[in-house]
Each structure stands twice: as C-alpha cells, then as structure tokens.
Write a protein that holds these residues in place. Structure first.
Motif: not given
Lengths: 637, 321
Positions: A257, A429-434, B303, B306-308
């Motif tokens: 993240c 990790p593709t499930k995550l948003k920043i 990012s 919005g994606k890592p």
C-alpha cells in the motif's frame, strides 16, 4: 476419504530448533496438500526455557488449534512433563529413550508451581515423578509410545556415512524428531527432503547433513513403526496456497500500500514485522525504479511515533508497530496527530498486560486503551483484523482510512496472530486500492489554509515541501492556518470540525468492512480480532451436531458502528461475547453503545490463545446451563 | 527569486516578554534563511513546548510546533522522509536536556542533517520559573522557593559526547554572530547543535544580559567588570576535524570538552567542534538503499490509477507451497 485432522506438537528448550522443526513439518504438510495451522508458545527468555509449537493439519480449511495432540515429539523431559496429558488416545509420542529416568527435580526450568501441581496429579494416579511415570500413565490412556535413542540414530548415521563428527550433533535432534514423525505418519519422504532443501537452502553443507539425517531417521521410523493408524498421504494441492507467518500479513500490506517509512522500538511481539520490512527494504516497483521502505529503529516508542508523524507530514505513508507498553508511551503523540489531523497507522500487536505482564504471551486486553488513548477528545480509528490473511488487506484499508479521514488509525493485532504460521490463499494485491483522500500534489493559489473549513469537515492536505502549501501545526488549539488560538468561538468550530469525522467514518467505510456477519442465530457470538479463527472452527463443530450459532466479527471498534451492530443483533435472543481478556471489553462497548446486556461471556486471560475445542465446550456448557454467565477458559501449558 | 527578510516573517502576534532573548534568536533564524535564500516551502521550523516552542509560528516557512521534549523525533522523521527540506529544530533547555534528553543523545548517534537550536536560559519560563537542566547547583533564581538541588547539564559537552558533528554556542543578543552560526550549522552536513545563551528577563535574575556583559551591579567596587563572553574564532581555536585519524579526532573532541567547561568569568561562543568526516544519516541509508538520496520516501510513486504498483510476487512465490 476420511477427514484428516491431526495435531502435531514439538517441545524443547528455547534455542534448540523447535521453530525450525515446526517450520519443516508445516511446510511438508502444506506441500503435500494439507491446510496447516501452527502456533508457537515461548517464554521471555533467549535460551533454555521451554518452548513448543503445535501444528494442526487437516484436509479442510482450519482456523485454529484443538486441545488434543495426536503426535508429540519430545527430545527433552520437560516437554513430557508439561504436555504428555494433552495426547489423545490412539495418539503417539516419539521421545528420546535416554530421558526415561529423568525426575521432575532434575529439570531446573520446571517451575515450582507447575511441579507441585504435577506431583499432586501424579500422586492421584500413583505414579513416580519421572518421565517413565508419566509415560506409563499415558500408555494406560491409550497413547502409543515410540522410544527412540536420538543419540543412537546419530551414531548409526555417523557409522553409515563414515562421518564420526555427526555423533555429537545434538543440534539436529529437531530434524530427527520431524523426520521420525513424518515416517510414522506415512508422509512421502520427497516432501521432507525438498522442504529441508528450501529451509536450509542458503547453507548447502548444513542442508546436506540434515537431509542425510532426515533420510536415515525417516527410514528408521517406517521400518520400525509401520502401523500407526494416522496417516498423512499426499492429497491434491489447492493452487495458490501460501504458508505465511503472523507478522508477514501486515508487513506485506505495508509494502503494497506504499508505506515507505516505519519507525519502531524493539518489543515482542511487534518487532518481527519491522525486522521483516527492513530485511526486504528494497522494493520492486512496476515500470519504475526500485522503491524502498525506510525502517528506523528508534531510541524509544515516543521517538518512533514522533518520527512517524514527522514523516507523515511530508506526505509519505508512514507507520509504527508496537505492543501495549510501547503504545502506552505513544499516547501523548497520538493526540498530537489527532489535533493536527495527521494520517499515521499504528500497528498494535497486543500481548498480556498489565505492565510487562506476560511479555511473550497472548491477550486482547488493549481494546479500551486503544479507544481511549490520548488525553482530550479527538477522532481516531480503531480497527481489528481477525486473521493473518485479513491483516494483509486490512493494513491497506487502514492506510486508506487514515488518508481519507486524516486521522490516526490503530490497527489491532495480537500475539496469537503474530506467532501463528498458517496456510492461506495467496495474497492478491490486485484486490487493493490506494486512496489518499484530499492529499494535494500541487497548489496554485497563495491563500492555502491547512485547516480550512469545508463542507465535509475535511480540509485539503498539503505536505512539507509543497510550493504555496505552507502550514503550521501545533498541539495547541489552532485556527485555519494552524496558528495557536484560545478563542472560544474558533475552539468550538475546530472541535466540531474534527469530531465530525466520526459520523463521516461510519458513513463512508463500507459496511462489510465494519462488521462481518457469518449469519446470526438465536444464539450469536460477538467478538473481535484473533478469536475469529477458533470461533469459526467451533461453529463448524457445533453445526455437525445441528447446533447453529451465529457470529458477528466487529472490525471497526472506534468509532463504534452502533446502528449496524444493532441491526444485526435485533433478532438475536442471546449474545455470547468471546474475548481474550478478563473484563469482556467488547461486551462493555456493546453495553455502552447499544444499551444491551451481554448474556454470556467466554473469556480467557491465561496468556494462551483459545482453541476451538474450548469454545465448542463453552458454548455447549452455556446451552446446557443458561444460568452460566461467564465461562473462563484455561487450556494450554 | 530573491527573498527579503520580511518574507520570512509571519503576522502572528508575538507574546514573549519585553526584552526576551528569544526575539534575537527568531530574528537570527529569519536572517539566516533570507541570506541563504532558501525557498520558504523548502524550509521547516520544528519546535518544542514552552516560550521557545512558539518560534515556528513567527517564521513564514512550514512550521511544526510539536510536543515537550519530542521536537527532534518529529524533525528527524521529516528529514529522513524528505531530505530536500532544510530543517531547523528549536526548543528550550528543559525541553531538550530534561524531558527530551534521551532523544538528544540518540539524535547525536544518528547524525541526521538538520540544525537543533536550544534556547538556553536556565529556567522553565512558561510554567513560572522552575529550575531547568542548565541551572547550576545551589543557584536560586527569582521564583525558586529554595536553591537548585541538581547539578547542571553541560549542553556542549553532552552534544560532543553524543556524536553531534557540529557543536556551537551563540548569544541571543549578538544577533549577527548568531545568524552566522546558524548559517554554518545549516550548511553543515550532519546534525548541528547550537546552544544559545538566552537570558530570561522575567525569571532568571542571575544570568542576565548585564551579567553576560559583565556590567551587573555589584556590592564590591573592587571587582573590575569585563565582558564574560568571548569568541573562539578570535583566539585561533580550530574546531574542525580535518583527517580521518583517531588521534586528531580525539584531540578535537577533548579540546571541545575542555572548552565546554569554561564558565563564569570567561564564556566561549562560536564553533566548538565540527566533523564532516562522520557520514550523515542519509548517506548511511544510501549505503544500504542505493537510490535513497535520489528516490527518498517522499519521491516514491506508490500507485497508478489508484492501484498499487509495488511488486511483491517474488516474496509471495517464496511462501508458495
């Protein structure tokens, strides 16, 4: 095929390779297609005190340990004295035959309290205070004894390989124990050798010797003990399974993240996470130059959080990781982050308190403390993960919450999670948003105010170094620029601005991230954090008897999602609160926020994590005797 | 763009007591920033708690007024995350040498490239004049009920012993000299410490402006008055460690320690010790993270849409069963 559910335990003095042995065993089982749940218990000590590792292996998904041990490996007497009675009828103990005559008085690490309890127990059973005494007893209970001369095996190997040096290598007792266990359990030797190769990979010579020993011991066991009824044959492996350690979930979460700064002071059980981050400080970044996590070991936890806040002011995602005593020291700065609306994440690996308490043992005792930490009133988020896999995704969410709401976030973990080793689905990790909220990258005008009043109460955030973005911070009450004020009107506005964050948080965090329901029933368990695992397994056990019990896992603990919890509990007749503390802190929160009494508490505060067996038993007890208000759990050495 | 002194001033009302030594320090910081022409957004003043803690509000750069004793922790975190910033930390002697003494020592070991100024006046002013760590044993300033029972800390000596690589002393009423010291401190590659003698006109009736000037009234007319303060640079004192040699290093450290003990009739100002051979913390980080200085935490992209974008697949592969 029949369900496989085996619990394997190895014990020995700290520093004797118990952990490595468990690591090999877990890896072998996981590679053979099984689900694994392992947990380590240890003293606050470097060398010599008793430590043990329990690994549960099953062909279906498991989330916790059970009370019974199926196979035990003991290369010292203390393991037998402390754990023999956990062995189940039909189970097995593999032990070093050289220790049979050892008396309790010979084991100096056997503390007086335990010794006297053990003596009383042995008196009632009319047995000697020796290893043999206990072995006789468990034999009568149906446990199979497998005495092995550990030194004899080393001698045999030394002779076979023409390498007399091997004779004295008692450091390898751990690998010896695992290898015999796996032979006994009919596991394929291929997995054993490959796992040893993986674990000792970098030290080729050591790997080679250990493989020779494993081969010898494994063959010894299959030849000598061919008829043990439990078996771990290879089964089809589920794809994308990883074997992960407790501290790695939050560490991977931080890497992914974008946490690029972590300051910490060494403390059990939190520092493993920081050490892991530092060991992998250089990060691969897609289509960019390498990144890094700067990990700073500070002089104390006050400095750790101070540096973390300083770094966060530059717009860098920043965190610290600690346990209760360290968090106590952080609470003043936490308030500073609160009044200055600085996003920081504090990963709080709880252990038993109060004070130093049981420094290497488990507890969920800091919920109320986390919620109330820091003087004065300011917004923060207290968020708890239920297992290691969850902690990966939650870490990322905590950073998003922190950035979006501009508040400190306390991410609750604990020792049970930290010292577990489990199989889980490969982290994705593709499930995550920043999401960085209102963090600014550019300011064109010259009228910037860090604490400007806005419709939603959250101000656009500048960062140190940004042109036109100059701001002031102060622990004093301040105006929109961040300059000190004691004006009563501004004070009111600023307090209201900050505290409006509470309703914002409850409104904007997705409901499924606030509370996880596995369905509610007439009897419904409420809990938080790492009790999730044993609760889920206990519910499965009860289901097999057609007893349906509901479960609400509350993840967002502050601000408390009162309405949401209320709606879940509206048709629930009986609430059972399960927590690893003595006062039922979540229960208090429910009472305070919902105005509803908890019907039953299941609590454990021995410092040892709950097993699903204990929870299963306690629910049965409650169902049989509705008057039972409180059940205190005590399993575990 | 050339910045003027006035660009570094804020309009915040200054509520220090009339005649307070703190004014001179704020002026000197502003003058130093102006002379160095440091862009306002590239500088940050971190401050502790107490009268000196308000310093950051009077300077028109980023200003972070932290907690009692903790200023160095915040300042170091910011500098490590964003090494491009010019960071000046400020605080009182109670703040830095009492409640914050642990951080003071630890900061010395780290040698992060920033400047730390202690406003040294021997008292806790904002809480009405209690004894602070630099007040001498047995001294009784105005509002103390009884004489001080603690021995004093030697700030210069402690800084030298803790590993600060630039150690100097200024005087708040010699603003030009102080400004030059601040510029030297900021230019120094590593952690710079400035002990600034700063008379508190309200609570310290011993170490007053007159006392430092040697013109304090005395009952004994036989005593000849003379200025107590003198400048090390006027005496040919060389504070600089020039070579990477233990003998020279020890000599320079000892010389600074000995000088730090001078007090009373002769009080040295100026640079006591300077060592740029010892690497500053950022360089130490760059030894293990090779691109740290070009790509510090604050510069890193984390990012995309919005994606890592961090790739941990190799680490996860190693856990795969």
């Amino acid at each position: 095929m029949a369900n496989v559910d085996i619990s394997w335990q190895i014990g020995g003095p700290q520093g004797s390779g118990v952990e490595t042995a468990a690591n090999i065993f877990s890896r072998v089982c996981a590679r053979a297609g099984y689900q694994v749940f392992g947990k380590r218990e240890f003293y606050s000590n470097i060398k010599g005190e008793h430590s043990y590792f329990t690994v549960r292996v099953s062909d279906k998904k498991i989330h916790s340990n059970v009370n019974d041990v199926t196979v035990m490996v003991a290369f010292d007497a203390e393991t037998i004295f402390r754990h023999a009675d956990e062995l189940v009828s039909g189970g097995a103990i593999i032990y070093d035959s050289d220790i049979e005559n050892i008396e309790t008085k010979d084991v100096h690490t056997l503390d007086a309290y335990f010794r006297s309890r053990l003596h009383k127990y042995l008196d009632t059973k009319k047995k000697n205070y020796t290893v043999s005494g206990l072995l006789d007893l468990i034999k009568e209970n149906g446990v199979n004894l497998y005495p092995v001369s550990f030194r004899g095996i080393l001698d045999g190997l030394a002779k076979d390989t023409n390498n007399p040096k091997l004779k004295g290598m008692i450091r390898m007792f751990n690998v010896l124990g695992v290898s015999i266990s796996l032979g006994l359990l009919h596991m394929s030797s291929k997995q054993l050798f490959e796992s040893i190769e993986l674990i000792f990979g970098k030290k080729q010579k050591i790997a080679e010797i250990n493989k020779q020993l494993a081969n010898y011991a494994y063959n010894y066991a299959t030849a000598k003990f061919p008829n043990f009824k439990h078996s771990l044959a290879e089964i089809s492996k589920q794809s994308d399974t990883i074997l992960i350690q407790g501290h790695q979930g939050t560490a991977f979460g931080k890497m992914i993240c974008g946490c690029r700064f972590q300051a910490y002071y060494p403390i059990t059980p939190a520092s493993d996470e920081s050490v892991f981050l530092e060991s992998h400080e250089i990060l691969e970044i897609n289509e960019d130059r390498p990144g890094s996590t700067v990990v700073i070991q500070t002089e104390d936890e006050i400095s750790a959080i101070g540096m973390t806040i300083g770094s966060a002011l530059t717009g860098t995602r920043s965190s610290t990781s600690t346990s209760g005593p360290g968090f106590s020291l952080m609470s003043e700065s936490l308030g500073w982050a609160g009044i200055n609306e600085v996003p920081v994440v504090i990963t709080l690996y709880q252990r038993s308190g109060p004070s130093t308490g049981l420094p290497t043992r488990h507890g969920q005792e800091d919920l109320m403390f986390a919620i109330n930490a820091g003087h004065g009133e300011f917004p923060k988020i207290v968020y708890a993960s239920g297992d290691i896999e969850e902690s990966f995704y939650d870490t990322s969410k905590c950073f998003n919450f922190s950035d979006i709401f501009q508040v400190p976030v306390i991410h609750m973990m604990d020792k049970f999670l930290a010292s577990s080793v489990v199989t889980c689905k490969r982290l994705d990790p593709t499930k995550l948003k920043i999401e960085r909220g209102k963090l600014l990258d550019k300011i064109d005008t010259n009228d910037y105010k860090r604490f400007a009043h806005t419709e939603d109460g959250i101000s656009p955030r500048s960062k140190l170094g940004l042109e036109n973005g100059i701001f002031w911070n102060t622990g004093d009450e301040s105006d929109e620029f961040g300059h000190i004020t004691e004006d009563p009107v501004v004070r009111l506005q600023m307090m209201d601005k900050r505290l409006s964050r509470f309703s914002q948080i409850l409104k904007d965090i997705p409901k499924e991230d606030q509370v996880v329901s596995s369905g509610t029933q007439e009897y419904t368990i409420v809990s938080w954090g790492s009790t999730k695992g044993p609760i889920l397994d206990a519910i499965d056990m009860l289901k097999k008897e057609n007893i349906n019990v509901g479960f609400l896992q509350i993840k967002l603990l502050y601000p408390f999602p009162t309405d949401l919890v209320k709606s879940f509990l509206k048709n629930v007749k009986t609430i059972i609160d399960i927590e690893a503390n003595a006062t039922g802190q979540l229960g208090l929160l429910l009472k305070q926020n919902l105005g509803r009494e908890i019907d039953h508490h299941v609590l454990k505060y021995t410092g040892r994590a709950m097993t699903c067996t204990e929870i299963y038993d306690s629910i049965k007890k409650i169902l049989a005797n509705k008057e039972q208000k409180k059940v205190i759990l005590t399993h575990g050495a | 763009m050339v910045l003027k002194l006035s660009d570094y001033k804020t309009e915040v009302h200054n509520d220090w007591c009339p005649g307070c030594g703190d004014f001179g320090i704020v002026n000197a910081i502003q003058m130093a920033l102006a002379e160095m022409n440091i862009p306002k957004h590239k500088a940050a003043i971190f401050s502790g708690i107490g009268c000196s803690g308000k310093t950051s509000h009077f300077i028109n750069t980023y200003g972070v007024h932290t907690l009692h004793g903790r200023v160095l922790t915040f300042a170091q975190g910011a500098k490590i995350a964003n090494p491009e910033m010019t960071i000046v930390a400020a605080g009182g002697d109670g703040d830095g040498l009492g409640i914050g003494a642990g951080h003071f020592v630890a900061a010395g070991r780290r040698n992060v490239d920033l400047t730390y100024i202690i406003f040294d006046n021997g008292v806790y002013g904002l809480t009405k004049g209690q004894a602070s760590p630099t007040l001498k044993l047995g001294e009784k300033t105005k509002s103390l009920p009884t004489p001080n029972t603690n021995y004093n800390v030697n700030p210069i000596g402690l800084a030298v012993a803790s590993g600060f690589t630039f150690v100097a002393r200024g005087y708040s009423y010699d603003v030009r000299h102080l400004k030059d010291l601040i510029i030297a401190a900021i230019n120094h590659k590593g952690l710079a410490f400035l002990d600034v003698l700063q008379p508190c006109p309200t609570y310290n009736d011993i170490n007053t402006r007159d006392w430092y000037a040697g013109t304090e009234p005395t009952d004994d007319s036989a005593i000849q008055t003379h200025a107590r303060l003198y400048k090390l640079e006027d005496t040919g004192y060389d504070p600089v460690v020039h070579y990477s040699e233990e003998a020279e290093l020890n000599e320079k450290l000892s010389q600074a320690l000995i000088k730090s003990l001078e007090w009373g009739d002769k009080i040295p100002l100026g640079i006591f010790y300077k060592n740029e051979i010892i690497t500053e913390y950022g360089r130490r980080l760059a030894d293990k993270i090779p691109n740290y200085l070009e790509n510090p935490p604050v510069m890193q992209k984390i990012s995309s849409n919005g994606k890592p974008i961090t790739d941990i697949s190799k680490l996860l592969d190693s856990l795969q069963v």
